[in-house]
Design an enzyme around this catalytic site. Structure first.
Site, PDB file in Angstrom:
ATOM      1  N   HIS A  70      -1.931  69.360  66.444  1.00 50.98           N
ATOM      2  CA  HIS A  70      -2.460  70.155  65.334  1.00 50.98           C
ATOM      3  C   HIS A  70      -2.602  71.627  65.713  1.00 50.98           C
ATOM      4  O   HIS A  70      -3.336  72.370  65.064  1.00 50.98           O
ATOM      5  CB  HIS A  70      -3.815  69.603  64.891  1.00 50.98           C
ATOM      6  CG  HIS A  70      -3.796  68.147  64.598  1.00 50.98           C
ATOM      7  ND1 HIS A  70      -2.938  67.605  63.676  1.00 50.98           N
ATOM      8  CD2 HIS A  70      -4.483  67.105  65.130  1.00 50.98           C
ATOM      9  CE1 HIS A  70      -3.115  66.296  63.634  1.00 50.98           C
ATOM     10  NE2 HIS A  70      -4.045  65.964  64.510  1.00 50.98           N
ATOM     11  N   HIS A 112      -1.414  63.219  60.157  1.00 48.43           N
ATOM     12  CA  HIS A 112      -0.740  62.356  61.143  1.00 48.43           C
ATOM     13  C   HIS A 112       0.315  61.526  60.438  1.00 48.43           C
ATOM     14  O   HIS A 112       0.542  60.375  60.767  1.00 48.43           O
ATOM     15  CB  HIS A 112      -1.732  61.412  61.820  1.00 48.43           C
ATOM     16  CG  HIS A 112      -2.969  62.066  62.288  1.00 48.43           C
ATOM     17  ND1 HIS A 112      -4.111  62.109  61.532  1.00 48.43           N
ATOM     18  CD2 HIS A 112      -3.240  62.726  63.436  1.00 48.43           C
ATOM     19  CE1 HIS A 112      -5.047  62.769  62.198  1.00 48.43           C
ATOM     20  NE2 HIS A 112      -4.552  63.162  63.345  1.00 48.43           N
TER      21      HIS A 112
END
Ligand SMILES: Nc1ncnc2c1ncn2[C@@H]1O[C@H](COP(=O)(O)OP(=O)(O)O)[C@@H](O)[C@H]1O
Ligand SMILES: Nc1ncnc2c1ncn2[C@@H]1O[C@H](COP(=O)(O)OP(=O)(O)O)[C@@H](O)[C@H]1O
Ligand SMILES: [Mg+2]
Ligand SMILES: [Mg+2]
Ligand SMILES: [Mg+2]
Ligand SMILES: [Mg+2]
Lengths: 331, 195, 331, 195
Positions: A58, A220
């Site tokens: 991320h 995700h």
């Protein structure tokens, strides 16, 4: 899969090493972990520490938000995998300067459980901790019987608000109250054009056709709520604003902070065009954001797409916290 | 027929073998209803477990369970790490009092449920651990029970873990954690002299 | 082509509009142009103005570097196409605060000619201008009879140095001397995994096989100097450092600033891994960069890849300029 | 047979038509040795030129040339914008003294060479403008001359413009600016009564 890596099983340690050595003025690594701490020790003295973290992939979250005025430390898990309790515990220990440590956790089973276990370990050392579990992603239905909503890009705004308050001397309880008050006002919804490829998996998390997009995808590659043919940016903005409007009841009498967040492979060009359409829509409701940010803050490796976060600024102080100066790599 | 450090090690090595063999399959199961990493997570975990048992051979059952737990907790991460880790940690605690596998598994299952908050029917590893722990206690665990428990997750709507984000669309997919847990039970019944 | 846009022919005006409206604290748009100026007028009073620009598609360059301590304005051309003289001229007029305007131009025929024509127009208004033509890309052979080397990511370091000097009161002549002194010490070389897709073209500028990479590609998909099977990051870093070494003679007795620049679709994860390998190589030569930056600064729309810029800091002052505080969106 | 605002407009419209028809082809030529935008750049330019001539009908030749130049300069950008713009600006200047196309093109060609610094043989539009301007001056311009000039760029090594970054690898490709310039000359000889 074509990536600038050495060994798919080794991306996290190498990434963290590269990050920390590139930015020693902001970060140092806790030896034998993939946890990184603020280098500027003085800036943390006498203040509540703030620790966040989660799976890697991320970037710049979460390590990019470690620094004076924001996070004290960030724990980097394996790619898309919550960090382990031992490492979170190390970060908590180092973030504690006698006033306790506030934990910012994204609402995933793994993160919640691993941070919980770390908290248990810290308790043994008499380190006080409190936790906020961020669940800003409105793509998922909430329910008492399920895990609930996911934590996504809005988490960065939570970091910013809490970091500013902590830097100004807020106590652990103050931060707890602030976080609880802020949380229901941060809402995010995303859109994907192409899924992320986890290095160890070697292929995209899901397949979208050449002309398909998906609304509500998680960071995700969690599936979203609908798939459609690609549309003009204007219509994508409309869909996202409509979803946000449903939960926040957008109203010109209220103040808002807005974050347009790129997912990793979507260039700023597209993010700015989306922002143009978004601002047109908001202006159509007589809303002019009081604060805005556009860029890659909470990515999903090389996912193409973006998310829209709207944060209703119920208190003027919250806007001050967003504008409070910080020294980080990525804010 | 009793649990020893040796057959515990054998059991765990056999589990590790299955996880490694099925690593890609586990990640594949995790792809439509999760984030595609369950195979990698578990493989990382069992590798650490094997290394730990190799490097520091435990003399006592409790130590063995504890080493397994710590390796899983500190290497797996994600959701399965704390859950498997908690399971073995509970077994470690319980092993101070008993070596009865039925009791050990009951404790482990309770630990998983407490840690993750899932119940039977939530389409998680609990749908394997709970019924099979019961069967173990009754001394009648067979491969067909394992298959039934694992396959039973296919029809369920996920309520916990990443798959829950899918709501009804999680139906029709096996739960990856249930599958890996199935391997643990299969490894157990295949380990000579442990039951 | 899957992009978050409305109309391929309209990306630049919509992008500039979105950018400026998202960040009014930094930028304002010159009406009827795609040129953007620093909003903070006070910060420019009595100082030499600095104007840069070029084709769009390199975001955050150049508008992201407009702000106190850096650029006064940036002119956004069509995608990968130099802006036109009339718009550059407008930016020059607005950047002039009586001390003249310094132009930072990347060495492309189009940019050089269009900025030249704008300069001619400004001369008619008695606005003094000087120009530096940045040509940091060492992938191209230099020669007196050709256009010479391209200007790429190193341009951002030029902006930074000149911006800091101008903010501290340097005259147009000072800036000219500084730019000329700095220029030969900035060298860049890039690598591509996937070419950029210009919206109006609709397909990537060149095709690379699933396992191929290309060294020395330009930021407009200009071809590089060699194609190879993909390699580990470590070996890519080795190739790029070797090329830089050939021109700069890397030496532990000298000081360097380093920029690892993502091309737009390459996630920070990979950029940090590359930085890890890069720092290992440099450390092997006993070199520890005095300044380092990793991220997307001069992109090529959605190209996957990165570039390495090394800037030999012949004078300590240059390092101070790099560290000088700025208020911009993207530095 | 003389240059008038009407046949100049006709010529330019015919050029615009060709550019629009061949927009993709021009960009394709610009792909292997450039950045793939020459067709888009020129199409944007001729559209602006046509709009300008439509909206403000010029009465004088000089004004017509100037309007064309300004539209190209302010809308094309890139390398071709200032070059085509300069060419028409030079024609505007020259048209104050003469309407002879040979002289006008000689001035335009000189302007292009001055602006871009290219010589014949550098694989640019100059390889079309220079020989064809000469032929125009001699009153003998034919399509085969145009084809020859344009095609002649194929064998050259680029020394200016983006293609120069390729060095020897630029050989074997037509120069896109030469091709679009070829359309301008073809449009000219196809315009009745202008030559
Ligand atoms: N709250 C929970 N209770 C019990 N089991 C859970 C829970 N959340 C997830 N699981 C189990 O974990 C598995 C996923 O593990 P894994 O993929 O390794 O972690 P992550 O979801 O963090 O990527 C699921 O298939 C499920 O069996
Ligand atoms: N210095 C120069 N002198 C003459 N012609 C040039 C020069 N540089 C470029 N050109 C011409 O411009 C053409 C490219 O134009 P275009 O693609 O529109 O601009 P850009 O190269 O900026 O993308 C080339 O094919 C060549 O004919
Ligand atoms: Mg995971
Ligand atoms: Mg998973
Ligand atoms: Mg161009
Ligand atoms: Mg071109």
């Amino acid at each position: 899969m074509k990536k600038i890596i050495n060994d798919a099983g080794n991306v996290v340690p190498e990434m963290v090493d590269g990050l920390v050595r590139s930015y020693p003025q902001y970060l140092r690594q806790i030896p034998d972990t993939e946890a990184v701490m603020r280098s500027d020790e003085d800036s943390m003295a006498g203040k509540v520490g703030i620790v966040s973290g989660g799976g890697s992939g991320h970037e710049p979250a979460h390590a990019g938000f470690v620094g004076k005025g924001m996070l004290s430390g960030a724990v980097c898990g394996q790619v898309f995998t919550s960090p382990t309790p031992d490492q979170i515990y190390e970060a908590i220990k180092q973030a504690d300067h006698g006033k306790g440590v506030f934990l910012v956790v994204k609402n995933y089973s793994g993160d919640v459980m691993n941070f919980d276990m770390a908290k248990d370990l810290a308790e043994v050392d008499d380190i006080q901790t409190k936790t906020i579990v961020v669940d800003d992603d409105i793509a998922v239905e909430d329910s008492l019987f399920t895990q609930g909503k996911r934590g996504v890009a809005g988490t960065v705004l939570m970091h910013k608000v809490l970091g500013a308050a902590a830097d100004q001397g807020a106590s652990l309880d103050d931060l707890d109250k602030l976080a609880q008050a802020v949380l229901p006002n941060i809402k995010t919804i995303g859109i994907a054009l192409h899924a992320a490829t986890v290095p160890e998996v070697g292929k995209p998390g899901f397949e979208l056709k050449d002309d398909e997009i998906e609304y509500g995808v998680g960071i995700h590659s969690e599936p979203g709520y609908k798939r459609e043919k690609i549309k003009p940016s204007k219509e994508m903005a409309e869909e996202l604003v409509t979803q946000i409007d449903k939960t926040l009841n957008l109203d010109s009498s209220k103040k808002y902070a807005v974050m347009v967040n790129g997912m990793g492979a979507t260039p700023l060009m597209e993010q700015y065009i989306f922002s143009h359409d978004l601002l047109n829509l908001l202006n159509g409701k007589d809303i002019e954001p009081a604060f805005m940010k556009v860029g890659n803050y909470m990515t999903s490796i090389d996912m193409a797409g973006l998310s829209l976060t709207v944060f209703e600024l119920k208190e003027d102080k919250w806007l001050d916290y967003l504008n409070y100066p910080v020294e980080t790599i990525a804010w | 027929m009793a649990l020893t450090v040796d057959n515990l090690t054998e059991w765990i090595n056999s589990f590790a073998q299955k996880v490694n063999d099925q690593k890609d399959y586990l990640s594949e199961l995790d792809t439509p209803i999760g984030d595609g990493d369950h195979g990698n997570n578990m493989a990382r975990g069992v590798k650490a477990v094997q290394e730990s048992l190799e490097n520091k051979k435990p003399a006592e059952l409790t130590d063995a369970f504890k080493q397994i737990a710590m390796a899983l907790i500190s290497k797996v991460g994600g959701a399965s790490g704390p859950l498997y880790g908690t399971a073995f940690l509970e077994m470690a605690k319980k092993s101070k009092d008993t070596t009865d596998l039925g009791e050990l598994f009951a404790a482990a299952n309770a630990g998983i449920k407490k840690r993750g908050g899932a119940q039977v029917g939530d389409k998680t590893m609990v749908d394997v651990w709970e019924p099979l722990s019961d069967q173990l206690a009754q001394g009648s665990l067979a491969q067909e029970d394992i298959d039934k428990a694992v396959n039973g997750t296919r029809g369920l709507v996920a309520k916990k873990g990443r798959a829950s984000y899918l709501g009804d669309r999680s139906v029709g997919h096996l739960d990856p954690g249930a599958m890996s847990s199935g391997y643990l039970f299969t490894a157990l019944i295949e380990t000579e002299g442990i039951l």
